[in-house]
Design a protein around this motif. Structure first.
Motif, PDB file in Angstrom:
ATOM      1  N   PRO A 139       0.799  -1.228   0.000  1.00 41.76           N
ATOM      2  CA  PRO A 139       0.000   0.000   0.000  1.00 41.76           C
ATOM      3  C   PRO A 139       0.836   1.285   0.000  1.00 41.76           C
ATOM      4  CG  PRO A 139      -0.867  -1.550   1.603  1.00 41.76           C
ATOM      5  CD  PRO A 139       0.435  -2.112   1.112  1.00 41.76           C
ATOM      6  N   ALA A 140       2.102   1.191   0.350  1.00 37.89           N
ATOM      7  CA  ALA A 140       2.961   2.378   0.395  1.00 37.89           C
ATOM      8  C   ALA A 140       3.787   2.548  -0.879  1.00 37.89           C
ATOM      9  CB  ALA A 140       3.888   2.289   1.602  1.00 37.89           C
ATOM     10  N   CYS A 141       3.533   1.744  -1.910  1.00 44.59           N
ATOM     11  CA  CYS A 141       4.351   1.872  -3.122  1.00 44.59           C
ATOM     12  C   CYS A 141       4.203   3.272  -3.708  1.00 44.59           C
ATOM     13  CB  CYS A 141       3.996   0.790  -4.136  1.00 44.59           C
ATOM     14  SG  CYS A 141       2.459   1.046  -5.000  1.00 44.59           S
ATOM     15  N   SER A 142       5.217   3.690  -4.412  1.00 40.79           N
ATOM     16  CA  SER A 142       5.239   5.054  -4.944  1.00 40.79           C
ATOM     17  C   SER A 142       4.490   5.145  -6.270  1.00 40.79           C
ATOM     18  CB  SER A 142       6.683   5.497  -5.151  1.00 40.79           C
ATOM     19  OG  SER A 142       7.256   4.797  -6.243  1.00 40.79           O
ATOM     20  N   LEU A 143       4.142   6.360  -6.628  1.00 37.57           N
ATOM     21  CA  LEU A 143       3.532   6.579  -7.936  1.00 37.57           C
ATOM     22  C   LEU A 143       4.526   6.248  -9.042  1.00 37.57           C
ATOM     23  CD1 LEU A 143       1.495   9.865  -7.344  1.00 37.57           C
ATOM     24  CD2 LEU A 143       0.665   7.499  -7.395  1.00 37.57           C
ATOM     25  N   GLY A 144       5.803   6.445  -8.778  1.00 34.62           N
ATOM     26  CA  GLY A 144       6.828   6.058  -9.746  1.00 34.62           C
ATOM     27  C   GLY A 144       6.834   4.564 -10.001  1.00 34.62           C
ATOM     28  N   ASP A 145       6.649   3.780  -8.935  1.00 35.98           N
ATOM     29  CA  ASP A 145       6.562   2.321  -9.089  1.00 35.98           C
ATOM     30  C   ASP A 145       5.350   1.941  -9.935  1.00 35.98           C
ATOM     31  OD1 ASP A 145       8.799   1.999  -7.468  1.00 35.98           O
ATOM     32  OD2 ASP A 145       7.607   1.638  -5.646  1.00 35.98           O
ATOM     33  N   ILE A 146       4.240   2.624  -9.678  1.00 37.59           N
ATOM     34  CA  ILE A 146       3.012   2.339 -10.438  1.00 37.59           C
ATOM     35  C   ILE A 146       3.216   2.714 -11.899  1.00 37.59           C
ATOM     36  CG2 ILE A 146       0.575   2.979 -10.721  1.00 37.59           C
ATOM     37  CD1 ILE A 146       0.517   3.274  -7.593  1.00 37.59           C
ATOM     38  N   ALA A 147       3.826   3.868 -12.148  1.00 45.30           N
ATOM     39  CA  ALA A 147       4.088   4.289 -13.532  1.00 45.30           C
ATOM     40  C   ALA A 147       4.969   3.266 -14.246  1.00 45.30           C
ATOM     41  CB  ALA A 147       4.747   5.670 -13.543  1.00 45.30           C
ATOM     42  N   ALA A 148       6.012   2.803 -13.567  1.00 49.98           N
ATOM     43  CA  ALA A 148       6.908   1.817 -14.181  1.00 49.98           C
ATOM     44  C   ALA A 148       6.165   0.521 -14.491  1.00 49.98           C
ATOM     45  CB  ALA A 148       8.100   1.540 -13.260  1.00 49.98           C
ATOM     46  N   ALA A 149       5.327   0.068 -13.567  1.00 50.81           N
ATOM     47  CA  ALA A 149       4.568  -1.164 -13.797  1.00 50.81           C
ATOM     48  C   ALA A 149       3.575  -1.002 -14.943  1.00 50.81           C
ATOM     49  CB  ALA A 149       3.845  -1.580 -12.521  1.00 50.81           C
ATOM     50  N   ALA A 150       3.054   0.207 -15.121  1.00 46.61           N
ATOM     51  CA  ALA A 150       2.119   0.482 -16.222  1.00 46.61           C
ATOM     52  C   ALA A 150       2.851   0.763 -17.525  1.00 46.61           C
ATOM     53  CB  ALA A 150       1.224   1.671 -15.858  1.00 46.61           C
ATOM     54  N   GLN A 151       4.166   0.792 -17.457  1.00 48.98           N
ATOM     55  CA  GLN A 151       5.030   1.078 -18.609  1.00 48.98           C
ATOM     56  C   GLN A 151       4.770   2.466 -19.200  1.00 48.98           C
ATOM     57  OE1 GLN A 151       4.514  -2.336 -21.182  1.00 48.98           O
ATOM     58  NE2 GLN A 151       5.924  -3.547 -19.939  1.00 48.98           N
ATOM     59  N   VAL A 152       4.609   3.426 -18.275  1.00 48.25           N
ATOM     60  CA  VAL A 152       4.481   4.833 -18.656  1.00 48.25           C
ATOM     61  C   VAL A 152       5.430   5.633 -17.775  1.00 48.25           C
ATOM     62  CG1 VAL A 152       2.057   4.592 -19.366  1.00 48.25           C
ATOM     63  CG2 VAL A 152       2.592   5.359 -17.038  1.00 48.25           C
ATOM     64  N   GLY A 153       5.719   6.842 -18.191  1.00 51.29           N
ATOM     65  CA  GLY A 153       6.543   7.720 -17.370  1.00 51.29           C
ATOM     66  C   GLY A 153       5.722   8.318 -16.242  1.00 51.29           C
ATOM     67  N   ARG A 154       6.411   8.777 -15.248  1.00 54.49           N
ATOM     68  CA  ARG A 154       5.724   9.398 -14.110  1.00 54.49           C
ATOM     69  C   ARG A 154       4.947  10.646 -14.563  1.00 54.49           C
ATOM     70  NH1 ARG A 154       6.973   9.399  -8.016  1.00 54.49           N
ATOM     71  NH2 ARG A 154       5.714  11.161  -7.391  1.00 54.49           N
ATOM     72  N   THR A 155       5.484  11.384 -15.501  1.00 53.14           N
ATOM     73  CA  THR A 155       4.792  12.561 -16.025  1.00 53.14           C
ATOM     74  C   THR A 155       3.471  12.159 -16.673  1.00 53.14           C
ATOM     75  OG1 THR A 155       6.923  13.613 -16.424  1.00 53.14           O
ATOM     76  CG2 THR A 155       5.028  14.555 -17.556  1.00 53.14           C
ATOM     77  N   THR A 156       3.502  11.055 -17.409  1.00 53.86           N
ATOM     78  CA  THR A 156       2.265  10.556 -18.033  1.00 53.86           C
ATOM     79  C   THR A 156       1.257  10.179 -16.970  1.00 53.86           C
ATOM     80  OG1 THR A 156       3.471   9.766 -19.957  1.00 53.86           O
ATOM     81  CG2 THR A 156       1.306   8.790 -19.557  1.00 53.86           C
ATOM     82  N   LEU A 157       1.689   9.484 -15.930  1.00 54.70           N
ATOM     83  CA  LEU A 157       0.785   9.126 -14.837  1.00 54.70           C
ATOM     84  C   LEU A 157       0.136  10.387 -14.263  1.00 54.70           C
ATOM     85  CD1 LEU A 157       1.125   6.503 -12.133  1.00 54.70           C
ATOM     86  CD2 LEU A 157       0.647   8.831 -11.438  1.00 54.70           C
ATOM     87  N   HIS A 158       0.937  11.434 -14.048  1.00 49.57           N
ATOM     88  CA  HIS A 158       0.396  12.670 -13.460  1.00 49.57           C
ATOM     89  C   HIS A 158      -0.540  13.420 -14.412  1.00 49.57           C
ATOM     90  CE1 HIS A 158       2.206  12.677  -9.541  1.00 49.57           C
ATOM     91  NE2 HIS A 158       3.358  12.312 -10.069  1.00 49.57           N
ATOM     92  N   ARG A 159      -0.410  13.194 -15.703  1.00 54.28           N
ATOM     93  CA  ARG A 159      -1.376  13.796 -16.635  1.00 54.28           C
ATOM     94  C   ARG A 159      -2.757  13.182 -16.442  1.00 54.28           C
ATOM     95  NH1 ARG A 159       2.164  14.043 -21.826  1.00 54.28           N
ATOM     96  NH2 ARG A 159       2.114  11.870 -21.322  1.00 54.28           N
ATOM     97  N   TYR A 160      -2.792  11.913 -16.110  1.00 52.74           N
ATOM     98  CA  TYR A 160      -4.057  11.215 -15.891  1.00 52.74           C
ATOM     99  C   TYR A 160      -4.564  11.381 -14.464  1.00 52.74           C
ATOM    100  CZ  TYR A 160      -3.538   8.978 -20.409  1.00 52.74           C
ATOM    101  OH  TYR A 160      -3.437   8.751 -21.768  1.00 52.74           O
ATOM    102  N   PHE A 161      -3.638  11.377 -13.523  1.00 47.03           N
ATOM    103  CA  PHE A 161      -3.992  11.439 -12.102  1.00 47.03           C
ATOM    104  C   PHE A 161      -3.038  12.407 -11.419  1.00 47.03           C
ATOM    105  CE2 PHE A 161      -4.892   7.167 -13.707  1.00 47.03           C
ATOM    106  CZ  PHE A 161      -6.272   7.146 -13.552  1.00 47.03           C
ATOM    107  N   ALA A 162      -3.488  13.644 -11.213  1.00 48.48           N
ATOM    108  CA  ALA A 162      -2.625  14.693 -10.672  1.00 48.48           C
ATOM    109  C   ALA A 162      -2.130  14.357  -9.266  1.00 48.48           C
ATOM    110  CB  ALA A 162      -3.366  16.030 -10.662  1.00 48.48           C
ATOM    111  N   GLU A 163      -2.972  13.727  -8.484  1.00 51.20           N
ATOM    112  CA  GLU A 163      -2.632  13.390  -7.096  1.00 51.20           C
ATOM    113  C   GLU A 163      -2.865  11.905  -6.856  1.00 51.20           C
ATOM    114  OE1 GLU A 163      -1.556  15.656  -4.852  1.00 51.20           O
ATOM    115  OE2 GLU A 163      -1.702  17.295  -6.320  1.00 51.20           O
TER     116      GLU A 163
END
Length: 182
Positions: free
Chosen positions: A25-49
């Motif tokens: 539950p404490a994994c980072s948004l960066g970890d989630i972005a990597a698992a989704a095979q997108v950059g962290r910036t892309t993740l933040h475009r979809y989900f700001a927080e």
């Protein structure tokens, strides 16, 4: 075409969040972005927080739970048969339900959502397929605990297949719910 790519990217992020957050539950948004095979910036475009992502996970969870209940065709057969069909459908939602029970899954489930399960159990009491001496809240606890046990068993036992563990789960529940056992 662009909206299809956006939808797939958004879904990949949500799916990755469900899988990773269920285990950590404490994994980072960066970890989630990597698992989704997108950059962290892309993740933040979809989900700001992070809260926005968790809200999307909750909405996705609610949709998956409704879809599982629909696939289980809860109005057909005895209460026990319906509950076992639902258990089979829920088995494939292991990461989502683990996340939900950890309190990290957003608002995909509340106490009112369990009322449809209580009605299935009460139907089983009335039709004789579920031991009427087993209160509905006990049966619900049994269902959730056995689902958790099955997911844990499958994760720990690399020599067991999904099919084998699902068979163990449904056999255990069917025997536990059956009337006339002491």
């Amino acid at each position: 075409m662009t909206s299809g790519v956006k939808n797939r990217t958004r879904q990949a992020i949500i799916d990755a969040a469900i899988d990773l957050l269920a285990g950590n539950p404490a994994c980072s948004l960066g970890d989630i972005a990597a698992a989704a095979q997108v950059g962290r910036t892309t993740l933040h475009r979809y989900f700001a927080e992070r809260a926005d992502l968790l809200a999307a996970v909750g909405a996705e969870g609610g949709e998956r739970l409704v879809r599982a209940a629909t696939l289980a065709d809860l109005e057909r057969g005895t209460g026990a048969e319906a509950l076992l069909r639902l258990c089979r459908e829920y088995f494939d939602l292991g990461s989502l339900l683990s996340l939900m029970f950890s309190g990290q899954g957003g608002e995909c489930w509340d106490s009112q959502d369990e009322q449809f399960l209580v009605r299935v159990i009460e139907r089983g009491h009335n039709d004789g397929s579920i031991d009427p001496q087993l209160p509905a809240d006990w049966v619900l606890s049994l269902l959730w605990s056995q689902l958790y046990a099955a997911w844990a068993y499958l994760g720990e036992r690399k020599d067991s297949s999904r099919h084998q563990v699902l068979d163990l789960l449904t056999r255990t529940l069917a025997n536990a719910l059956a009337p006339g056992r002491s």
